[in-house]
Design a protein around this motif. Structure first.
Motif, PDB file in Angstrom:
ATOM      1  N   ALA A 188       0.845  -1.193   0.000  1.00  0.00           N
ATOM      2  CA  ALA A 188       0.000   0.000   0.000  1.00  0.00           C
ATOM      3  C   ALA A 188       0.882   1.246   0.000  1.00  0.00           C
ATOM      4  O   ALA A 188       1.806   1.359   0.804  1.00  0.00           O
ATOM      5  CB  ALA A 188      -0.921  -0.010   1.225  1.00  0.00           C
ATOM      6  N   GLY A 190      -0.414   4.618  -0.062  1.00  0.00           N
ATOM      7  CA  GLY A 190      -1.087   5.849   0.329  1.00  0.00           C
ATOM      8  C   GLY A 190      -0.514   6.474   1.587  1.00  0.00           C
ATOM      9  O   GLY A 190      -0.291   7.689   1.643  1.00  0.00           O
ATOM     10  N   HIS A 191      -0.282   5.671   2.613  1.00  0.00           N
ATOM     11  CA  HIS A 191       0.265   6.198   3.865  1.00  0.00           C
ATOM     12  C   HIS A 191       1.718   6.606   3.685  1.00  0.00           C
ATOM     13  O   HIS A 191       2.142   7.697   4.057  1.00  0.00           O
ATOM     14  CB  HIS A 191       0.130   5.146   4.962  1.00  0.00           C
ATOM     15  CG  HIS A 191       0.713   5.565   6.274  1.00  0.00           C
ATOM     16  ND1 HIS A 191       0.266   6.667   6.960  1.00  0.00           N
ATOM     17  CD2 HIS A 191       1.714   5.023   7.035  1.00  0.00           C
ATOM     18  CE1 HIS A 191       0.950   6.790   8.091  1.00  0.00           C
ATOM     19  NE2 HIS A 191       1.845   5.820   8.148  1.00  0.00           N
ATOM     20  N   ASP A 212      -0.823   0.700   9.325  1.00  0.00           N
ATOM     21  CA  ASP A 212      -1.419   2.023   9.187  1.00  0.00           C
ATOM     22  C   ASP A 212      -2.372   2.136   8.003  1.00  0.00           C
ATOM     23  O   ASP A 212      -2.829   3.232   7.679  1.00  0.00           O
ATOM     24  CB  ASP A 212      -0.321   3.086   9.064  1.00  0.00           C
ATOM     25  CG  ASP A 212       0.280   3.435  10.420  1.00  0.00           C
ATOM     26  OD1 ASP A 212      -0.321   3.085  11.448  1.00  0.00           O
ATOM     27  OD2 ASP A 212       1.363   4.052  10.458  1.00  0.00           O
ATOM     28  N   LEU A 213      -2.677   1.025   7.349  1.00  0.00           N
ATOM     29  CA  LEU A 213      -3.738   1.051   6.343  1.00  0.00           C
ATOM     30  C   LEU A 213      -5.096   1.163   7.027  1.00  0.00           C
ATOM     31  O   LEU A 213      -5.995   1.848   6.536  1.00  0.00           O
ATOM     32  CB  LEU A 213      -3.678  -0.221   5.484  1.00  0.00           C
ATOM     33  CG  LEU A 213      -4.745  -0.337   4.395  1.00  0.00           C
ATOM     34  CD1 LEU A 213      -4.611   0.798   3.370  1.00  0.00           C
ATOM     35  CD2 LEU A 213      -4.649  -1.692   3.688  1.00  0.00           C
ATOM     36  N   VAL A 225      -9.450   8.875   6.623  1.00  0.00           N
ATOM     37  CA  VAL A 225      -8.035   8.685   6.286  1.00  0.00           C
ATOM     38  C   VAL A 225      -7.196   9.608   7.166  1.00  0.00           C
ATOM     39  O   VAL A 225      -7.537  10.780   7.354  1.00  0.00           O
ATOM     40  CB  VAL A 225      -7.786   8.985   4.790  1.00  0.00           C
ATOM     41  CG1 VAL A 225      -6.295   8.948   4.464  1.00  0.00           C
ATOM     42  CG2 VAL A 225      -8.547   7.990   3.920  1.00  0.00           C
ATOM     43  N   ASP A 229      -1.163  10.604   6.124  1.00  0.00           N
ATOM     44  CA  ASP A 229      -0.956   9.887   4.864  1.00  0.00           C
ATOM     45  C   ASP A 229      -0.432  10.828   3.785  1.00  0.00           C
ATOM     46  O   ASP A 229      -0.948  11.937   3.600  1.00  0.00           O
ATOM     47  CB  ASP A 229      -2.244   9.218   4.413  1.00  0.00           C
ATOM     48  CG  ASP A 229      -2.578   7.992   5.242  1.00  0.00           C
ATOM     49  OD1 ASP A 229      -2.031   7.860   6.352  1.00  0.00           O
ATOM     50  OD2 ASP A 229      -3.388   7.169   4.789  1.00  0.00           O
ATOM     51  N   PRO A 232      -3.533  10.670   0.336  1.00  0.00           N
ATOM     52  CA  PRO A 232      -4.811  10.235   0.917  1.00  0.00           C
ATOM     53  C   PRO A 232      -5.801   9.644  -0.086  1.00  0.00           C
ATOM     54  O   PRO A 232      -6.537   8.711   0.255  1.00  0.00           O
ATOM     55  CB  PRO A 232      -5.363  11.507   1.569  1.00  0.00           C
ATOM     56  CG  PRO A 232      -4.574  12.638   0.985  1.00  0.00           C
ATOM     57  CD  PRO A 232      -3.243  12.080   0.624  1.00  0.00           C
ATOM     58  N   THR A 235      -4.796   6.135  -0.538  1.00  0.00           N
ATOM     59  CA  THR A 235      -5.214   5.349   0.627  1.00  0.00           C
ATOM     60  C   THR A 235      -6.666   4.945   0.504  1.00  0.00           C
ATOM     61  O   THR A 235      -7.041   3.799   0.775  1.00  0.00           O
ATOM     62  CB  THR A 235      -5.014   6.140   1.932  1.00  0.00           C
ATOM     63  OG1 THR A 235      -3.628   6.359   2.148  1.00  0.00           O
ATOM     64  CG2 THR A 235      -5.580   5.390   3.123  1.00  0.00           C
ATOM     65  N   GLU A 238      -6.901   2.116  -1.916  1.00  0.00           N
ATOM     66  CA  GLU A 238      -6.300   0.891  -1.368  1.00  0.00           C
ATOM     67  C   GLU A 238      -7.164   0.294  -0.269  1.00  0.00           C
ATOM     68  O   GLU A 238      -7.323  -0.932  -0.192  1.00  0.00           O
ATOM     69  CB  GLU A 238      -4.899   1.197  -0.848  1.00  0.00           C
ATOM     70  CG  GLU A 238      -3.905   1.498  -1.962  1.00  0.00           C
ATOM     71  CD  GLU A 238      -2.611   2.126  -1.469  1.00  0.00           C
ATOM     72  OE1 GLU A 238      -1.633   2.138  -2.253  1.00  0.00           O
ATOM     73  OE2 GLU A 238      -2.568   2.601  -0.312  1.00  0.00           O
ATOM     74  N   LYS A 239      -7.721   1.133   0.579  1.00  0.00           N
ATOM     75  CA  LYS A 239      -8.627   0.646   1.620  1.00  0.00           C
ATOM     76  C   LYS A 239      -9.845  -0.034   1.008  1.00  0.00           C
ATOM     77  O   LYS A 239     -10.314  -1.066   1.498  1.00  0.00           O
ATOM     78  CB  LYS A 239      -9.086   1.794   2.518  1.00  0.00           C
ATOM     79  CG  LYS A 239      -8.195   2.076   3.705  1.00  0.00           C
ATOM     80  CD  LYS A 239      -8.676   3.268   4.496  1.00  0.00           C
ATOM     81  CE  LYS A 239     -10.084   3.095   5.024  1.00  0.00           C
ATOM     82  NZ  LYS A 239     -10.515   4.271   5.822  1.00  0.00           N
TER      83      LYS A 239
END
Length: 286
Positions: A188, A190-191, A212-213, A225, A229, A232, A235, A238-239
Motif C-alpha cells: 500500500a 497511500g500512507h 497504518d492502512l 483517512v 498519509d 490520501p 489510501t 487501497e482501503k
C-alpha cells in the motif's frame, strides 16, 4: 504455526491528525478524545512461531529516545515488549526475523537499542534478520520534508550497518503471495511508499496485520483517512480494495494501533463495508 499478540506499549496522538478531514463530532464517537484532543493508541505487534522461525511483525517505539521526545506521545499503561514476550516463554534473543511494515518511528523504534555505554547503537534482536523492501528503504533514507520527522536515522541506519538488513523480493503486483517469510503481503502506497500488510494463512483463516492502512475500528469508512498519509486519495482506493476482499473472504483484521479493539471482521452493508465482529486476540490466535 502459532500466533501471539505482543503488546509493546500505548501512546496518544491528536485525534484530528488521526482522522484528517473527518469532523471531531463524528470520529469522537468511536475514538473518544481527552481534554487535549488526544486519543488512545496501541503498538500491538504480532509474533509468528513457525517451525524453527520466530517472526516479529513491527517493534513499537522502543525506549532509546529522549524524555522530551516521548513527552510528545503521552505514553500510558504498563505494557512492554519484553514482558509480553516473556508471557509466552520467549526472549528477544529468540527472534529469528523482524518484519517491518514500514519504517516510521512507532513501528521501527524498538528495532535498535543503545549499546551498553550509550555511545552507539545495536540491534535489539541480535539474532534476527530484519526485513523491509528496497523501495521503502530508499524512501525512508532519503525522506521527503513531510515524513522526515517520522524516519529517524538512529532507528534505521544501524540495521544496515549491522549487516542484518534484508529486502523482500516483490513483483509489480499489489499482492505478493508466499513471500520469503511464508505469508502474503499487500503493498500500500497511500500512507507511505510501499507499506507492507502481512496476510497470514492460519488454521483455515486469513489474518491480516493492518498496520497504518487501517489504524483503528474508527477508520473503516473509506473517507476516514489519517492526516499523516502522504497520498490520501490513494489510501482511499487501497482501503476499498483491501476491505472489499476482507469482507468477501471473511478475513480477521489484527489492529496494530487500536488500544481497545484487537481483532475484527468486516462485512458488506448498504453503507459499504462496516464492522461485523469484535474479538479478543486470544480468542483467535492461540
Amino acid at each position: 504455526m502459532k500466533l501471539y499478540a505482543i503488546e509493546s506499549g500505548n501512546f496518544k496522538l491528536d485525534g484530528g491528525a488521526m482522522f484528517g478531514v473527518v469532523p471531531k463530532v463524528i470520529w469522537n464517537k468511536t475514538n473518544p478524545a481527552d481534554n487535549n484532543n488526544l486519543i488512545d493508541l496501541a503498538a500491538r505487534l504480532l509474533l509468528i512461531e513457525e517451525g524453527n522461525r520466530l517472526i516479529l511483525i513491527d517493534t513499537g517505539m522502543g525506549n532509546k529516545q529522549s524524555e522530551k521526545f516521548f513527552g510528545y506521545y503521552n505514553l500510558w499503561g504498563d505494557h512492554n515488549l519484553d514482558a509480553s514476550l516473556a508471557k509466552y516463554g520467549f526472549h528477544r534473543d529468540d527472534i529469528t526475523d523482524v518484519f517491518l511494515t514500514h519504517l516510521h518511528f512507532d513501528h521501527v523504534g524498538g528495532a535498535v537499542n543503545w549499546n551498553t555505554g550509550r555511545t552507539g547503537y545495536v540491534n535489539a534482536f541480535k539474532n534476527a534478520k530484519y526485513w523491509t523492501n528496497e523501495n521503502h528503504w530508499e524512501w525512508a533514507t532519503e525522506p521527503n520534508a513531510r515524513e522526515k520527522a517520522s524516519f529517524l536515522s538512529e532507528n534505521i541506519i544501524p540495521i544496515q550497518e549491522s549487516g542484518a538488513l534484508n529486502f523482500i523480493k516483490r513483483s509489480n503486483e499489489i499482492l505478493l503471495t508466499n513471500s520469503e517469510l511464508g505469508f502474503d503481503i499487500f503493498f500500500a502506497d497511500g500512507h507511505t511508499e510501499k507499506q507492507m500488510i502481512p496476510i497470514i494463512n492460519y488454521k483455515g483463516m486469513k489474518i491480516a496485520y493492518t498496520a497504518d492502512l487501517l489504524p483503528t475500528v474508527g477508520h473503516i469508512p473509506l473517507p476516514y483517512v489519517m492526516g499523516y498519509d502522504t497520498r490520501p486519495l490513494l489510501t482511499l482506493d487501497e482501503k476499498a480494495k483491501f476491505l472489499q476482499q476482507a469482507a468477501d473472504e471473511n478475513w480477521y483484521l489484527f489492529l496494530e494501533h487500536d488500544a481497545h479493539n484487537e481483532i475484527i471482521t468486516v462485512h458488506h452493508t448498504e453503507k459499504g463495508v462496516r464492522l461485523n465482529e469484535n474479538l479478543k486476540a486470544n480468542d483467535i490466535l492461540i
